[in-house]
Design a protein around this motif. Structure first.
Motif, mmCIF file in Angstrom:
data_model
loop_
_atom_site.group_PDB
_atom_site.id
_atom_site.type_symbol
_atom_site.label_atom_id
_atom_site.label_comp_id
_atom_site.label_asym_id
_atom_site.label_seq_id
_atom_site.Cartn_x
_atom_site.Cartn_y
_atom_site.Cartn_z
ATOM 1 N N ALA A 74 0.828 -1.202 0.000
ATOM 2 C CA ALA A 74 0.000 0.000 0.000
ATOM 3 C C ALA A 74 0.864 1.254 0.000
ATOM 4 O O ALA A 74 0.595 2.217 -0.728
ATOM 5 C CB ALA A 74 -0.928 -0.006 1.211
ATOM 6 N N GLU A 75 1.921 1.254 0.810
ATOM 7 C CA GLU A 75 2.806 2.414 0.867
ATOM 8 C C GLU A 75 3.527 2.629 -0.460
ATOM 9 O O GLU A 75 3.728 3.766 -0.894
ATOM 10 C CB GLU A 75 3.819 2.257 2.003
ATOM 11 N N GLU A 76 3.949 1.527 -1.091
ATOM 12 C CA GLU A 76 4.627 1.674 -2.392
ATOM 13 C C GLU A 76 3.658 2.219 -3.435
ATOM 14 O O GLU A 76 4.017 3.075 -4.249
ATOM 15 C CB GLU A 76 5.182 0.320 -2.835
ATOM 16 N N ASP A 163 -12.826 12.377 -7.251
ATOM 17 C CA ASP A 163 -11.442 12.792 -7.484
ATOM 18 C C ASP A 163 -10.496 12.276 -6.415
ATOM 19 O O ASP A 163 -9.284 12.453 -6.534
ATOM 20 C CB ASP A 163 -11.347 14.321 -7.544
ATOM 21 N N CYS A 164 -11.037 11.676 -5.366
ATOM 22 C CA CYS A 164 -10.202 11.111 -4.306
ATOM 23 C C CYS A 164 -10.005 9.614 -4.555
ATOM 24 O O CYS A 164 -10.749 8.984 -5.310
ATOM 25 C CB CYS A 164 -10.841 11.317 -2.937
ATOM 26 N N LEU A 165 -9.023 9.060 -3.903
ATOM 27 C CA LEU A 165 -8.757 7.625 -3.967
ATOM 28 C C LEU A 165 -8.609 7.110 -2.549
ATOM 29 O O LEU A 165 -7.920 7.721 -1.726
ATOM 30 C CB LEU A 165 -7.476 7.338 -4.755
ATOM 31 N N LEU A 166 -9.259 5.977 -2.257
ATOM 32 C CA LEU A 166 -9.134 5.347 -0.949
ATOM 33 C C LEU A 166 -8.470 3.986 -1.129
ATOM 34 O O LEU A 166 -8.951 3.144 -1.897
ATOM 35 C CB LEU A 166 -10.500 5.192 -0.280
ATOM 36 N N VAL A 167 -7.356 3.784 -0.441
ATOM 37 C CA VAL A 167 -6.662 2.496 -0.431
ATOM 38 C C VAL A 167 -6.857 1.890 0.951
ATOM 39 O O VAL A 167 -6.444 2.473 1.955
ATOM 40 C CB VAL A 167 -5.167 2.665 -0.741
ATOM 41 N N ALA A 168 -7.503 0.744 1.003
ATOM 42 C CA ALA A 168 -7.777 0.077 2.279
ATOM 43 C C ALA A 168 -6.919 -1.173 2.392
ATOM 44 O O ALA A 168 -6.760 -1.920 1.417
ATOM 45 C CB ALA A 168 -9.255 -0.284 2.384
ATOM 46 N N VAL A 169 -6.378 -1.385 3.583
ATOM 47 C CA VAL A 169 -5.615 -2.594 3.893
ATOM 48 C C VAL A 169 -6.431 -3.384 4.902
ATOM 49 O O VAL A 169 -6.832 -2.850 5.939
ATOM 50 C CB VAL A 169 -4.232 -2.237 4.472
ATOM 51 N N SER A 170 -6.693 -4.644 4.591
ATOM 52 C CA SER A 170 -7.576 -5.420 5.452
ATOM 53 C C SER A 170 -7.193 -6.885 5.384
ATOM 54 O O SER A 170 -6.488 -7.333 4.475
ATOM 55 C CB SER A 170 -9.034 -5.229 5.020
ATOM 56 N N ARG A 171 -7.705 -7.632 6.372
ATOM 57 C CA ARG A 171 -7.465 -9.078 6.380
ATOM 58 C C ARG A 171 -8.327 -9.782 5.338
ATOM 59 O O ARG A 171 -7.921 -10.792 4.756
ATOM 60 C CB ARG A 171 -7.762 -9.639 7.769
ATOM 61 N N GLY A 172 -9.535 -9.274 5.113
ATOM 62 C CA GLY A 172 -10.444 -9.943 4.192
ATOM 63 C C GLY A 172 -11.228 -8.961 3.361
ATOM 64 O O GLY A 172 -10.905 -7.765 3.305
#
Length: 702
Positions: A74-76, A163-172
């Protein structure tokens, strides 16, 4: 792939960072996943295909087990596309290190703070999330939400802005959010796994036996966190071969994933005292560790704690946190595993004792942090000298920096102590000192958001332990903060509850303050009859206890309520009583202010001649009190009265005198401002400023 990210799968991404995280190591692997994620940003969504404009931000999901490198990926991705979002990158972590979901309201408040926007203390979750969506409606930002538990956490934070972007990190999966773009991670490919090992150890050890390195990567199932620990173990043993480690892990008969096997190997290879400290670090609030915390948990010296923390970092068991102070973080993928080890190998009483030592050390540090701001007092200087050197701060600035750096961990410590339920005495002392330290360094207004949460915790403990006196104090504090943020109805309900608790505790201070505050809340709501009635009840108690100064102020509050209701006769009677009470108390300045208000009501009542005489008397008293500002304000009041009486020449003389005293900064005060001196229309009495954040503790040393 960065060390900071691969060994945790959940870096501490707090909402107060708006730029991509810096990386010191080369990102490894995940080429296909990155390509797909970048393509998904541009791909048409379901709304576009159907001909409708996308109403919300695009959501990309990176799913996988903690430690698989999901946060690193996600950070990359953020690093590569951040330039497309000129309003910056916002980060929030939606789970505690132990996996407990972070309340959505707290996450929204953190993001609003990162945007530089106010977050009213105690605001409802819906209000905070709505404020966040409004703030993002005209911005182009990239929002990274790490460790999301489910769609219910993510959906309220999703911007209504395509115009926004949401990146979510999750287990499932995030079931319930439409058109989510998922990317599920497994292990690294063998080549990237070997390269990750080469970042941790001398590459020559891999070059001489590349097959063994590939075998080790396969035994670790390509799991980045397991490979980092394996590399740390090898780096600490220059004579051990990669093949030896691969064989040990392969021969491990115990069940479990690769990360469990490698962690068990690393843990078992540590000396007994070091292994014990490692297990106890799982108890650190928010996974945030410093030498003081480690020393208290393990019961060892600060020097020993520092050395062991550095050793753990070299092994990949901890991460350093960029900070002016030595700080470390327990990786999110290791915290539950270390806690499980502690629960298996340490007795419950030992774990509880470690928690108690940590809380006691935190209480003493907070006490030292507060006391350093009071060095003008000889008694305080003596108390500072009595503290051990390791608990002293050299300067108030150093104490403030420590408090800022440790803020999240301190708040987490308070939450954990209250949730524990077995250490309530320590929890109460901790919260008391935390409030006092924050007020001393930041001020009540700046710390209001944190104070609101702490007072809620105090109330929980007070109710659980049936402590009505502390219930009353917490309710009063919460109600004061409610009143300051415009939630007057909520404040009124809490003031009434505080009155009941004060009566149950037979606490005259709490009951008197609560009655006066109930009157102030009614006055703010425009119910002047009830306001005057409650002020009268508070006045009766003050008179019965011989508290003349407070009684004088309450006469003024009653008069103000009557004046707002248009009952000028009652207002005049009470202002005269206030003047008499101040005269008996010998407070000349307060007597002048009360006369000023008496003159105002006389003017409203159509008695200009009486108003003029009262103003002249007030000016003389202000002169005797040597209060130039008050005297100038009264001169202006006198000038206005003379103008209305048709004497502009005399009015000009008085106005000129006021301007000569204080220059152009003096302006005629409005009705509400002028009335504030004797308890104007605010929801809380003037005296409450000093006590707004009081937490009463049973400990005499606090």
């Amino acid at each position: 792939m960065t060390d900071q990210a691969v060994d945790a799968g959940g870096a501490d991404l707090s909402g107060d960072h708006r730029s991509p995280a810096a990386t010191n190591s080369r990102f490894l692997g995940r080429t296909r996943e990155l390509k797909e994620l970048r393509a998904d940003i541009e791909r048409a969504g379901l709304d576009t295909i159907s001909g409708r404009k996308a109403p919300r931000a695009r959501v990309l999901l990176i799913a996988g087990r903690p430690g698989c490198g999901r946060t690193a990926l996600a950070e990359e991705l953020v690093r590569q596309v951040a330039e497309r979002y000129p309003d910056g990158v916002l980060r929030a972590r939606l789970a505690e290190p132990d996996g407990t979901p972070v309340p959505v309201g707290r996450a929204a408040a953190g993001l609003l703070t990162a945007l530089g926007l106010p977050t009213p203390p105690g605001a409802a979750e819906e209000d905070l999330t709505e404020a966040l969506r409004d703030a993002l409606a005209d911005r182009r930002v990239l929002l990274l939400l790490d460790d999301a538990a489910d769609a219910e956490q993510v959906d309220p934070l999703l911007p209504d802005n395509a115009d926004c972007l949401l990146v979510a990190v999750s287990r499932g999966p995030l079931t319930g959010i439409a058109d989510v773009r998922p990317c599920t991670l497994g292990g690294l490919d063998t080549k990237s796994g070997v390269e990750l090992l080469a970042q941790r150890i001398d590459p020559v050890r891999i070059t001489v036996d590349p097959r063994a390195a590939e075998h080790l990567a396969e035994v670790c199932q390509g799991h980045p966190a397991a490979l980092v620990l394996a590399g740390g173990w090898l780096a600490a043993r220059p004579k051990a071969t990669v093949s030896d480690l691969a064989k040990q892990l392969h021969a491990d008969p115990a069940e479990g994933a690769a990360l469990e096997r490698v962690l068990r190997l690393v843990h078992d290879s540590l000396p007994g005292s070091a292994a014990r400290m490692l297990r106890l670090l799982a108890l650190a609030p928010a996974g945030d560790v410093d030498p003081q915390t480690a020393s208290a948990l393990a019961g060892c010296s600060l020097e020993s704690a520092r050395d062991l923390l550095d050793d753990f970092t070299a092994l990949g068991l901890l991460r350093t946190v960029p900070s002016a102070l030595p700080r470390y973080e327990v990786p999110g993928c290791l915290q539950p595993r270390l806690l499980a080890l502690a629960e298996r190998q340490d007795r419950p009483a030992e774990l509880q004792l470690a928690r108690a030592r940590m809380l006691e050390r935190t209480v003493r540090l907070l006490q030292s942090c507060r006391v350093i701001t009071e060095t003008d007092s000889p008694e305080t200087r003596e108390r500072l000298k009595g503290l051990p050197p390791g608990l002293r701060f050299p300067t108030p600035r150093a104490a403030e920096e420590w408090l800022l750096e440790r803020r999240e961990a301190l708040l987490a410590a308070a939450r954990l102590a209250v949730a524990d339920g077995e250490l309530d005495t320590l929890a109460r002392r901790l919260m008391s000192q935390l409030v006092r330290a924050m007020v001393a360094h930041f001020g009540t207004q700046a710390a209001a958001g944190d104070l609101y949460g702490i007072h809620r915790l105090v109330l929980d403990v007070a109710r659980r332990r049936h402590l009505p006196r502390e219930q009353a104090a917490a309710l009063l504090n919460l109600a004061d903060l409610d009143a300051r943020t415009g939630r007057t109805a909520d404040a009124l309900a809490r003031y009434r509850a505080a009155l009941d608790a004060g009566r149950a505790a037979n606490d005259p201070y709490a009951t008197g303050r609560a009655m006066e505050s109930v009157g102030g809340a009614h006055q703010e709501l425009g119910d002047y009859d009830r306001a005057a009635d409650w002020f009268g009840r508070a006045l009766a108690q003050r008179l019965a206890r011989g508290e003349r100064e407070d009684a004088a102020r309450l006469y003024g509050r009653i008069a103000t309520a009557h004046a707002y209701a248009g009952r000028y006769g009652e207002a005049l009677r009470n202002w005269r009583a206030a003047v008499a009470a101040h005269r008996k108390a010998g407070d000349v300045a307060a007597q002048a202010r009360a006369l000023s208000e008496l003159a105002r009501v006389q003017e409203y009542a159509g008695r200009p001649a009486e108003c003029l005489r009262t103003c002249q008397e007030a000016v003389e008293l202000a002169r005797r009190a040597a209060d130039a500002r008050l005297q100038a304000a009264l001169q202006l009041r006198l000038a206005d009265t003379l103008e209305r009486l048709g004497d502009p020449a005399a009015a000009g003389l008085h106005r000129g005198a006021a301007e000569r005293m204080l220059g152009d900064e003096i302006r005629p005060p409005g009705p509400a401002a002028a009335g504030a001196g004797e308890g104007g229309r605010g929801g809380t009495p003037r005296e409450h400023g000093a006590n707004a954040c009081e937490i009463r503790s049973a400990s005499s040393e606090d």
